[in-house]
Design a protein around this motif. Structure first.
Motif, PDB file in Angstrom:
ATOM      1  N   PRO A  54       0.786  -1.370   0.066  1.00 38.15           N
ATOM      2  CA  PRO A  54      -0.031  -0.074  -0.026  1.00 38.15           C
ATOM      3  C   PRO A  54       0.803   1.244   0.013  1.00 38.15           C
ATOM      4  CG  PRO A  54       0.129  -0.936   2.273  1.00 38.15           C
ATOM      5  CD  PRO A  54       0.906  -1.902   1.330  1.00 38.15           C
ATOM      6  N   LYS A  55       0.437   2.445  -0.622  1.00 40.87           N
ATOM      7  CA  LYS A  55       1.071   3.599  -0.364  1.00 40.87           C
ATOM      8  C   LYS A  55       1.225   4.039   0.973  1.00 40.87           C
ATOM      9  CE  LYS A  55      -3.026   6.117  -2.152  1.00 40.87           C
ATOM     10  NZ  LYS A  55      -3.452   7.186  -3.169  1.00 40.87           N
ATOM     11  N   ASP A  56       1.722   5.041   1.268  1.00 36.26           N
ATOM     12  CA  ASP A  56       1.971   5.631   2.626  1.00 36.26           C
ATOM     13  C   ASP A  56       1.001   6.811   2.749  1.00 36.26           C
ATOM     14  OD1 ASP A  56       3.628   5.986   5.199  1.00 36.26           O
ATOM     15  OD2 ASP A  56       3.435   8.240   4.294  1.00 36.26           O
ATOM     16  N   TRP A  57       0.283   7.105   3.905  1.00 38.21           N
ATOM     17  CA  TRP A  57      -0.629   8.105   4.064  1.00 38.21           C
ATOM     18  C   TRP A  57      -0.031   9.441   4.026  1.00 38.21           C
ATOM     19  CZ3 TRP A  57      -1.315  11.654   8.234  1.00 38.21           C
ATOM     20  CH2 TRP A  57      -0.207  11.244   9.050  1.00 38.21           C
ATOM     21  N   GLN A  58       1.194   9.557   4.311  1.00 37.32           N
ATOM     22  CA  GLN A  58       1.433  10.839   4.281  1.00 37.32           C
ATOM     23  C   GLN A  58       2.459  10.953   2.783  1.00 37.32           C
ATOM     24  OE1 GLN A  58       3.981  10.886   8.051  1.00 37.32           O
ATOM     25  NE2 GLN A  58       2.473  12.803   8.557  1.00 37.32           N
ATOM     26  N   GLN A  59       3.362  10.119   2.502  1.00 33.83           N
ATOM     27  CA  GLN A  59       4.116  10.320   1.540  1.00 33.83           C
ATOM     28  C   GLN A  59       3.614   9.787   0.088  1.00 33.83           C
ATOM     29  OE1 GLN A  59       8.277   8.885   2.003  1.00 33.83           O
ATOM     30  NE2 GLN A  59       7.900   8.817   4.460  1.00 33.83           N
ATOM     31  N   GLY A  60       2.493   9.089   0.095  1.00 30.69           N
ATOM     32  CA  GLY A  60       1.814   8.493  -1.131  1.00 30.69           C
ATOM     33  C   GLY A  60       2.603   7.476  -1.870  1.00 30.69           C
ATOM     34  N   GLU A  61       2.612   7.556  -3.260  1.00 36.36           N
ATOM     35  CA  GLU A  61       3.439   6.689  -3.962  1.00 36.36           C
ATOM     36  C   GLU A  61       4.755   6.650  -3.781  1.00 36.36           C
ATOM     37  OE1 GLU A  61       2.262   4.131  -5.362  1.00 36.36           O
ATOM     38  OE2 GLU A  61      -0.055   4.411  -5.447  1.00 36.36           O
ATOM     39  N   THR A  62       5.303   7.937  -3.606  1.00 34.89           N
ATOM     40  CA  THR A  62       6.822   8.183  -3.137  1.00 34.89           C
ATOM     41  C   THR A  62       7.588   7.335  -2.272  1.00 34.89           C
ATOM     42  OG1 THR A  62       6.294  10.645  -3.608  1.00 34.89           O
ATOM     43  CG2 THR A  62       8.616  10.112  -2.883  1.00 34.89           C
ATOM     44  N   PRO A 195      14.669   8.947  12.539  1.00 36.23           N
ATOM     45  CA  PRO A 195      15.493   8.052  13.551  1.00 36.23           C
ATOM     46  C   PRO A 195      15.268   6.689  12.783  1.00 36.23           C
ATOM     47  CG  PRO A 195      14.487   9.565  14.832  1.00 36.23           C
ATOM     48  CD  PRO A 195      13.617   9.773  13.395  1.00 36.23           C
ATOM     49  N   ALA A 196      15.910   5.688  13.167  1.00 33.70           N
ATOM     50  CA  ALA A 196      15.807   4.276  12.743  1.00 33.70           C
ATOM     51  C   ALA A 196      14.304   3.845  13.123  1.00 33.70           C
ATOM     52  CB  ALA A 196      16.670   3.392  13.460  1.00 33.70           C
ATOM     53  N   SER A 197      13.708   3.270  11.940  1.00 32.97           N
ATOM     54  CA  SER A 197      12.482   2.787  12.206  1.00 32.97           C
ATOM     55  C   SER A 197      12.265   1.239  11.938  1.00 32.97           C
ATOM     56  CB  SER A 197      11.396   3.475  11.185  1.00 32.97           C
ATOM     57  OG  SER A 197      12.093   3.188   9.959  1.00 32.97           O
ATOM     58  N   VAL A 198      12.992   0.537  11.616  1.00 32.06           N
ATOM     59  CA  VAL A 198      13.429  -0.756  11.292  1.00 32.06           C
ATOM     60  C   VAL A 198      14.011  -1.449  12.401  1.00 32.06           C
ATOM     61  CG1 VAL A 198      13.906  -2.757   9.854  1.00 32.06           C
ATOM     62  CG2 VAL A 198      12.801  -0.583   9.001  1.00 32.06           C
ATOM     63  N   THR A 199      15.159  -0.905  12.785  1.00 33.69           N
ATOM     64  CA  THR A 199      16.205  -1.655  13.732  1.00 33.69           C
ATOM     65  C   THR A 199      16.067  -1.348  15.218  1.00 33.69           C
ATOM     66  OG1 THR A 199      17.850  -0.117  13.081  1.00 33.69           O
ATOM     67  CG2 THR A 199      17.752  -2.320  11.982  1.00 33.69           C
ATOM     68  N   MET A 206       7.124   0.944  11.280  1.00 36.91           N
ATOM     69  CA  MET A 206       6.282   1.040  10.125  1.00 36.91           C
ATOM     70  C   MET A 206       5.466  -0.185   9.908  1.00 36.91           C
ATOM     71  SD  MET A 206       8.892  -0.105   7.334  1.00 36.91           S
ATOM     72  CE  MET A 206      10.074   1.258   7.687  1.00 36.91           C
ATOM     73  N   HIS A 207       4.341   0.078   9.544  1.00 35.34           N
ATOM     74  CA  HIS A 207       3.363  -1.060   9.247  1.00 35.34           C
ATOM     75  C   HIS A 207       4.076  -2.366   8.596  1.00 35.34           C
ATOM     76  CE1 HIS A 207      -0.459  -3.329   8.306  1.00 35.34           C
ATOM     77  NE2 HIS A 207      -0.906  -2.403   9.333  1.00 35.34           N
ATOM     78  N   PRO A 213       7.660  -6.309   2.645  1.00 31.56           N
ATOM     79  CA  PRO A 213       8.275  -6.268   1.354  1.00 31.56           C
ATOM     80  C   PRO A 213       9.524  -5.465   1.557  1.00 31.56           C
ATOM     81  CG  PRO A 213       6.279  -4.988   1.344  1.00 31.56           C
ATOM     82  CD  PRO A 213       6.403  -5.782   2.802  1.00 31.56           C
ATOM     83  N   LEU A 214       9.854  -4.715   2.406  1.00 32.87           N
ATOM     84  CA  LEU A 214      11.107  -3.809   2.441  1.00 32.87           C
ATOM     85  C   LEU A 214      12.311  -4.911   3.034  1.00 32.87           C
ATOM     86  CD1 LEU A 214      12.985  -1.408   2.610  1.00 32.87           C
ATOM     87  CD2 LEU A 214      12.186  -1.165   4.859  1.00 32.87           C
ATOM     88  N   LEU A 215      11.876  -5.700   3.859  1.00 34.33           N
ATOM     89  CA  LEU A 215      12.593  -6.867   4.266  1.00 34.33           C
ATOM     90  C   LEU A 215      13.008  -7.764   3.220  1.00 34.33           C
ATOM     91  CD1 LEU A 215      11.797  -7.431   7.950  1.00 34.33           C
ATOM     92  CD2 LEU A 215      13.561  -6.247   7.011  1.00 34.33           C
ATOM     93  N   TRP A 216      12.082  -8.282   2.363  1.00 32.49           N
ATOM     94  CA  TRP A 216      12.302  -9.127   1.361  1.00 32.49           C
ATOM     95  C   TRP A 216      12.944  -8.599   0.289  1.00 32.49           C
ATOM     96  CZ3 TRP A 216      10.639 -14.079   1.433  1.00 32.49           C
ATOM     97  CH2 TRP A 216      10.837 -14.811   0.378  1.00 32.49           C
ATOM     98  N   CYS A 217      12.824  -7.414  -0.287  1.00 31.05           N
ATOM     99  CA  CYS A 217      13.864  -6.627  -1.214  1.00 31.05           C
ATOM    100  C   CYS A 217      15.162  -6.434  -0.652  1.00 31.05           C
ATOM    101  CB  CYS A 217      13.204  -5.131  -1.225  1.00 31.05           C
ATOM    102  SG  CYS A 217      11.713  -5.120  -2.457  1.00 31.05           S
ATOM    103  N   THR A 218      15.506  -6.079   0.661  1.00 34.04           N
ATOM    104  CA  THR A 218      16.684  -6.212   1.319  1.00 34.04           C
ATOM    105  C   THR A 218      17.425  -7.472   1.176  1.00 34.04           C
ATOM    106  OG1 THR A 218      16.021  -4.630   2.551  1.00 34.04           O
ATOM    107  CG2 THR A 218      18.132  -5.894   3.141  1.00 34.04           C
TER     108      THR A 218
END
Length: 263
Positions: A54-62, A195-199, A206-207, A213-218
């Motif tokens: 899904p797109k972010d509610w603030q950043q959209g598709e960016t 600041p760090a949002s994953v580690t 983040m949701h 998908p971010l971890l999968w891409c990584t």
């Protein structure tokens, strides 16, 4: 023959795995599987991150730039840490394979860091209203990029490959102090980066629909990074061996002429 064909015997399994001949045999089996896994995982990650997430509610598709930018940032720092480890092996144990791997790793690391900077600028323009700001995170990543380039240039600047490898190893170990600066710059200074949002130790910021998908891409980009590095190192080992064989053949061809001159 050049010393790439030989490895010191003084240190157990580490030296056995650093043997160029064993390295060629192992990578001949592993590299196709590693490359295939990278393509599959990365293909799934790209579709998941760029189309299904899904797109972010603030950043959209960016926000989808993150699925490339964040893995590139992690690989830039992790890769340079790996370069420092190779440099320690080079300086202490004089592993020729460590020298070759470091030599091939630095252009790849520079390309990854350049992609990190490029995607960061593309992401920053709509979010911050500018392509670039001289804050701590961006500046330290730019320094990291120049360190990668400096290592790539330095190891190739000497006619003696061993001397170039030593100088490059020293630069890598000096430059590794920049890695924690990149990592903790958002905590130590006031920057535009969040600041760090994953580690984070408590919970990711983040949701899961974006985190997974971010971890999968990584994972996919990491496998691809490893495959490209191994392939480049394998090519460098074979090139060095071919050059050594050519030099040996040239010496054998010149031997009769030298003996006749001496006679």
């Amino acid at each position: 023959m050049e010393n790439v064909a030989h490895t010191p015997r003084s240190s157990g399994s580490l030296h056995r795995f650093a043997n160029p001949g064993r390295f060629l045999r192992l990578t001949e089996r592993w590299l196709p599987w590693l490359s295939g896994a990278a393509l599959v995982v990365l293909g799934i990650g790209v579709v998941w991150g760029l189309w299904l997430a899904p797109k972010d509610w603030q950043q959209g598709e960016t926000v989808r730039i993150m699925f490339v930018h964040v893995p590139m940032a992690w690989l830039a720092m992790g890769g340079y840490t790996g370069l420092a480890i190779l440099s320690i092996m080079s300086l202490i144990w004089r592993h020729p394979l460590a020298d070759l791997t470091a030599r091939e790793l630095s252009p790849i690391g520079a390309a990854v860091t350049a992609l990190c900077l490029l995607t960061g600028s593309l992401w920053g323009r709509p979010m911050w209203g500018t392509w670039w700001v001289w804050d701590a995170r961006l500046t330290s990543v730019l320094v990291l990029f120049f360190l990668w380039l400096g290592h790539a240039a330095l190891v190739r600047a000497f006619d003696d490959p061993e001397r170039g490898a030593r100088m490059g190893a020293i630069l890598a170990l000096v430059g590794v102090v920049n890695v924690p600066i990149v990592k903790f710059s958002v905590d130590w200074w006031n920057t535009l980066h969040q600041p760090a949002s994953v580690t984070r130790l408590n919970a990711p910021g983040m949701h899961v629909d974006i985190l997974y998908p971010l971890l999968w891409c990584t994972l996919g980009f990491t496998l691809a990074f490893m495959a490209v590095t191994l392939a480049a190192t394998r090519a460098a080992v074979m090139e060095r061996r071919v050059r050594a064989l050519q030099m040996a053949a040239a010496r054998r061809a010149d031997a009769p002429a030298l003996r006749s001159v001496e006679a």
